[in-house]
Write an enzyme that holds these catalytic residues in place. Sequence first.
Site, PDB file in Angstrom:
ATOM      1  N   GLU A 185       0.821  -1.206   0.000  1.00  0.00           N
ATOM      2  CA  GLU A 185       0.000   0.000   0.000  1.00  0.00           C
ATOM      3  C   GLU A 185       0.859   1.261   0.000  1.00  0.00           C
ATOM      4  OE1 GLU A 185      -4.270   0.259   1.789  1.00  0.00           O
ATOM      5  OE2 GLU A 185      -2.886   0.974   3.329  1.00  0.00           O
TER       6      GLU A 185
ATOM      7  N   HIS B  39       7.482 -26.588   1.282  1.00  0.00           N
ATOM      8  CA  HIS B  39       6.696 -27.646   0.654  1.00  0.00           C
ATOM      9  C   HIS B  39       5.593 -27.073  -0.231  1.00  0.00           C
ATOM     10  CE1 HIS B  39       8.544 -30.806   3.198  1.00  0.00           C
ATOM     11  NE2 HIS B  39       8.683 -29.792   4.032  1.00  0.00           N
TER      12      HIS B  39
ATOM     13  N   LYS C 191     -13.152   2.424  -2.397  1.00  0.00           N
ATOM     14  CA  LYS C 191     -14.081   2.786  -1.320  1.00  0.00           C
ATOM     15  C   LYS C 191     -15.209   3.665  -1.847  1.00  0.00           C
ATOM     16  CE  LYS C 191     -10.725   2.672   2.496  1.00  0.00           C
ATOM     17  NZ  LYS C 191     -10.030   3.498   3.516  1.00  0.00           N
TER      18      LYS C 191
END
Length: 460
Positions: A290, A312, A428
């Site tokens: 960000e 893994h 937003k």
Amino acid sequence: MDRLSLDVNGCFDAAADGLGANALDALAPAAAAAFDGFEARRRSGELGFADLPRDAATADASAALARDLAARFENLVVLGIGGSSLGGRAILSALTHPFHNLLPRDRRGAMRVFFPDNSDPATFEALLGTLELEETCFATITKSGGTAETMAQHLVLRERCIARFGEEGYRSRCVLVTDPAKGALRAIADAEGLRALPVPASVGGRFSALSAVGLLPAAAGGVDLTALLAGAAAMEARCRSGALRENPALLYAGVLHLMDRQKGRRIHVLMPYADGLRDTGDWFVQLWAESLGKRPEVGPTPFRAVGATDQHSSMQLMMEGPHDKVVTFVRVVQPRADVSIPVPDTYRPHGEIAYLDGHTMGELIEAERRATEAALRKAGRPTVSIQLPRLDARAMGELLMLLELATAYAGGLYGVNAFDQPGVEAGKRYAQGLLGRPGYEQARDELLARAHTDPALVLG
């Protein structure tokens, strides 16, 4: 040395496609300018996160409020998202028992702390259906006071508390962490008589882990705030130089920047070999992404892995995939516990198992860390190593401050503002427009105008 150490030799190893010997000298003027630019904004009062470790008043207020809540309630639910949740979660998961919330109170010695974070209704309703509301209080954390996800959760809990316990019961169970002077939540605190802790105006959400945003839940969970802030203060003091070879955060930012710009290593992996730092990896992802992803040509991509688990899974990609990654290993020198590995006689004929006899799980995970780092470098993959003497409050404070300062300096090196998030704000506005927020009609109409789909590309 009983403090955090940073080793960037793995980014200068010729076998690992490392940087040239003079790379740091060439970067020195730009690094000094990035440091000076940050310090100027800090002195002006614009940026305050690096001064949080010396804010004794906020630490004391957070600890006092946590003690008061702990005396009356068993559970603290932290309502916050992104920077209002990740920092506190990282601190608690690093410094408390791995199964803290499952322990009985006499073993826990502190409150149970929950971070619902997302606004997924299934998760939130399940949490509220699991906790006994009478034994639960909640902290609503949003600096702006208008974060939709957080305020939705707040409104749900507010209604349920008032319905069951009345207005006074709600007030006793709700505390706020928000802007000291402005915003909807500050006005609500005043109107409803709610206790509230301030987030300094100069501290943004993703840099707020060492403010009341992180300190209140940390204190509720039993974390030693004094040691946490002492470690952060010690790291901040070590980073008061504009010289790359003297300032660990500037060196880390500089090396990752060089690997990106000169070697195309645009994916920056943080890989701690300690489960307690798993959530710190998630916090780092937000911090780096960000802060630095601001232009099409600027934006190193952070990635969280955990050793040995991800040996893994994603390690295959790191080892033999595209040459676009730098892996930062985080080692804890003295783990809190170790477990011996017993090999019974009946297993000894199996050589792939028998060699574990006489070793401990701590030796195993350390051997895996060393081996993985060596294997990556041999395969031409650069690495960085961060070493913590122990995973305690002081070391955690050092690590948080190192990564926050490195992010600030990296913004200067990339020429972007590491302290805003215009891309997030656009999303937003669209969401709030869809939900009918007054003044956001244009955003709603713009979104709906773009919502045309080709039915041929939809398979139902």
